[in-house]
Each structure stands twice: as structure tokens, then as C-alpha cells.
Design a protein around this motif. Structure first.
Motif, PDB file in Angstrom:
ATOM      1  N   ASN A 119      -4.404   1.185  -2.888  1.00  0.00           N
ATOM      2  CA  ASN A 119      -4.861   0.487  -1.702  1.00  0.00           C
ATOM      3  C   ASN A 119      -6.337  -0.197  -1.695  1.00  0.00           C
ATOM      4  O   ASN A 119      -6.464  -1.225  -0.868  1.00  0.00           O
ATOM      5  CB  ASN A 119      -4.963   1.487  -0.504  1.00  0.00           C
ATOM      6  N   GLY A 157       0.733  -1.208  -0.040  1.00  0.00           N
ATOM      7  CA  GLY A 157      -0.044   0.055  -0.018  1.00  0.00           C
ATOM      8  C   GLY A 157       0.679   1.230  -0.028  1.00  0.00           C
ATOM      9  O   GLY A 157       2.082   1.293   0.170  1.00  0.00           O
ATOM     10  N   ILE A 158       0.108   2.327  -0.326  1.00  0.00           N
ATOM     11  CA  ILE A 158       0.933   3.677  -0.132  1.00  0.00           C
ATOM     12  C   ILE A 158       0.238   4.553   0.816  1.00  0.00           C
ATOM     13  O   ILE A 158      -0.902   4.466   1.111  1.00  0.00           O
ATOM     14  CB  ILE A 158       1.052   4.416  -1.554  1.00  0.00           C
ATOM     15  N   ALA A 177      -6.468  10.288   2.703  1.00  0.00           N
ATOM     16  CA  ALA A 177      -6.289   9.713   1.852  1.00  0.00           C
ATOM     17  C   ALA A 177      -6.142   8.038   1.999  1.00  0.00           C
ATOM     18  O   ALA A 177      -6.789   7.170   1.568  1.00  0.00           O
ATOM     19  CB  ALA A 177      -5.211   9.891   0.700  1.00  0.00           C
ATOM     20  N   TYR A 178      -5.199   7.922   3.037  1.00  0.00           N
ATOM     21  CA  TYR A 178      -4.737   6.575   3.495  1.00  0.00           C
ATOM     22  C   TYR A 178      -6.005   5.875   4.323  1.00  0.00           C
ATOM     23  O   TYR A 178      -6.305   4.875   3.963  1.00  0.00           O
ATOM     24  CB  TYR A 178      -3.754   6.615   4.573  1.00  0.00           C
ATOM     25  N   SER A 236      -8.735   4.986   1.886  1.00  0.00           N
ATOM     26  CA  SER A 236      -8.649   3.899   1.068  1.00  0.00           C
ATOM     27  C   SER A 236      -8.679   2.532   1.777  1.00  0.00           C
ATOM     28  O   SER A 236      -9.227   1.607   1.321  1.00  0.00           O
ATOM     29  CB  SER A 236      -7.245   3.885   0.553  1.00  0.00           C
ATOM     30  N   SER A 271      -4.166  12.962  -4.699  1.00  0.00           N
ATOM     31  CA  SER A 271      -3.633  12.107  -3.894  1.00  0.00           C
ATOM     32  C   SER A 271      -4.743  10.915  -3.440  1.00  0.00           C
ATOM     33  O   SER A 271      -4.244  10.000  -3.184  1.00  0.00           O
ATOM     34  CB  SER A 271      -3.284  12.904  -2.565  1.00  0.00           C
ATOM     35  N   GLY A 321      -0.214   7.837   0.811  1.00  0.00           N
ATOM     36  CA  GLY A 321      -0.911   9.225   0.294  1.00  0.00           C
ATOM     37  C   GLY A 321      -0.246  10.218   0.883  1.00  0.00           C
ATOM     38  O   GLY A 321       1.046  10.253   1.556  1.00  0.00           O
ATOM     39  N   LYS A 341      -4.880   8.426  -6.210  1.00  0.00           N
ATOM     40  CA  LYS A 341      -3.777   7.452  -6.246  1.00  0.00           C
ATOM     41  C   LYS A 341      -3.797   6.535  -5.297  1.00  0.00           C
ATOM     42  O   LYS A 341      -3.386   5.128  -5.376  1.00  0.00           O
ATOM     43  CB  LYS A 341      -2.309   8.569  -6.321  1.00  0.00           C
ATOM     44  N   THR A 342      -4.044   7.037  -4.007  1.00  0.00           N
ATOM     45  CA  THR A 342      -4.254   5.930  -2.788  1.00  0.00           C
ATOM     46  C   THR A 342      -5.094   5.024  -3.023  1.00  0.00           C
ATOM     47  O   THR A 342      -4.805   3.580  -2.723  1.00  0.00           O
ATOM     48  CB  THR A 342      -4.231   6.811  -1.722  1.00  0.00           C
TER      49      THR A 342
END
Length: 236
Positions: free
Chosen positions: A114, A90-91, A153-154, A157, A106, A93, A109-110
Motif C-alpha cells: 500500500n 491495495g491489500i 496495518a491498513y 499504510s 502483517s 492486512g 506486508k501491508t
């Protein structure tokens, strides 16, 4: 006895590496999922030096659905005995801004990595995993909003990923499927994702990897559960 084979995404570093390491040490045959060949080969060499059986590595970029589909085909073809998928990659954000200043790019993309990419991988491997009476484990965070840490964002997701798990688990239970899906929150862990933050209550990847391996190997059903390895301790 059937060989135990696990595919761990984001296994070249951080929590994913810790999970791959300790599952490998407990007898699992490990497939590493990674974006970078260089980092994957380094992780593979480190694990093999510990006596771990590493089947190989699979290139996967969760933000690229073509890459996900290729990974699904490769795993299904080369590792037909797969019985465990750990969705760890995962990323973060943008964790440095509040929701008002979070840019839409952001969020997208997240979510692409995810949730959407993770869903595509899970969906693609579900037939094989069900055939092998397997399990799907998502590494995530609680959907409940913490007053101490809540990058939009995180958290958004991961809330979507948690909903995915809940819906899938319910549907699997309704049709008495042998496939199992559940989620695990490792708790505060020092990794690249959070800039290697180390505060009171944080754990290292070895501690989390070992506890994850113990959970995976406990012989119990965890269908639809959300398990916290190390719950966040609330401040007074």
C-alpha cells in the motif's frame, strides 16, 4: 485533441474495475494493472463488451519492486501518452484483530503493497506524467482514526500514502509544476477487500466508479486535496 490515457492499478475487480469502467465510458483509453492474467483478461473482455477502449493490461505486483520497475518500463515504453495514474490496488492486512494482536509480518506486508510499492510506481511514472501535464490520484482512507473502523496495518499504510501525497503536492506547487497529485476516499464500498460487507451507508462499485469519473472529468485543479466521495456517517 490529445487522447486521454489512464493506468488503473487493481483494475480487474472492485473499485478499480468500477473506476476503469466509468472512465472508459467517458472517453478515456484504459490500461489495466493487475497481478493475474486470467482476471485481467476477463476484466478487459467485460470492458470491451461495453464499447470501452482498452489499450491493454500490465502485470504488476506491488509487493515485488522488480515487478514494479518492469511495469514502469512497460507503461513508459508502450503508452507514452499516459496522463493519469490511479493508485487503487491495495491489500487489507489483518482486519480481524486489534493493534495488540497485529503481527509485524502483517504490518510489513501491508506497508510493502500500500505504501512502498505504490510509492515506487508513482516515482517511476512521475517523469512521464509530468511531461504529459498529468495527474496522480490515490484511492485511500482518512488519516484520522475512526472509532468505528481502524485496522492498524491498513490504516497505517494509508496514512503513509496520504503523507506521500501531501509532500509531493507541496513540492510540485513550490516549483510550479503542471503535474497534479491528490487523494480520494471513496467512502464505505462493498468490495472483496472488506468481505463484500454491505451495511447502511455502503455503496456499490458502479456508484463509486461513476462519481470518480465525474470528479476526474470536472476540469478543476485538485492539487494536494483529500476528497471524500461519500464521507462516513458518524453514529449517534
Amino acid at each position: 485533441m490529445r487522447e486521454k490515457t489512464v493506468f488503473v492499478t487493481g483494475a480487474n475487480k472492485g473499485i478499480g474495475f468500477g473506476i476503469a469502467k466509468h472512465l472508459g465510458l467517458s472517453g478515456w483509453n484504459v490500461i489495466l494493472g493487475a497481478r493475474s492474467e486470467k482476471r485481467a483478461e476477463r476484466a478487459k473482455d467485460e470492458l470491451k463488451a461495453l464499447g470501452i477502449q482498452v489499450a491493454g493490461w500490465v502485470k504488476i505486483e506491488l509487493a515485488d519492486l522488480d515487478s514494479v520497475e518492469q511495469a514502469v518500463q512497460e507503461v513508459s515504453s508502450d503508452y507514452p501518452g499516459l496522463s493519469l495514474l490511479i493508485n487503487n490496488a491495495g491489500i487489507p492486512g489483518d482486519m480481524a484483530v486489534d493493534s495488540l494482536h497485529t503481527e509485524l509480518k502483517s504490518i510489513k506486508k501491508t506497508m510493502d503493497v500500500n505504501f512502498i510499492g505504490t510509492f515506487a510506481l508513482t516515482k517511476g511514472l512521475m517523469p512521464l506524467l509530468e511531461q504529459n501535464d498529468g495527474r496522480i490520484v490515490n484511492i485511500t482512507v482518512p488519516s484520522e482514526i475512526s472509532p468505528y473502523w481502524h485496522p492498524l496495518a491498513y490504516v497505517t499504510s494509508k496514512a503513509a500514502q496520504n503523507a506521500m501525497m501531501g509532500v509531493m503536492a507541496m513540492e510540485l506547487q513550490q516549483r510550479d509544476a503542471t503535474l497534479e497529485v491528490f487523494s480520494v476516499h471513496p467512502g464505505p464500498t462493498t468490495t472483496d477487500l472488506n468481505g463484500n460487507m454491505s451495511l447502511p451507508g455502503f455503496h456499490d462499485i458502479d456508484t463509486v466508479g461513476l462519481k470518480m469519473a465525474e470528479l476526474i472529468n470536472d476540469g478543476l485543479s485538485h492539487q494536494g486535496e483529500f476528497i471524500e466521495l461519500y464521507p462516513i456517517v458518524k453514529e449517534d
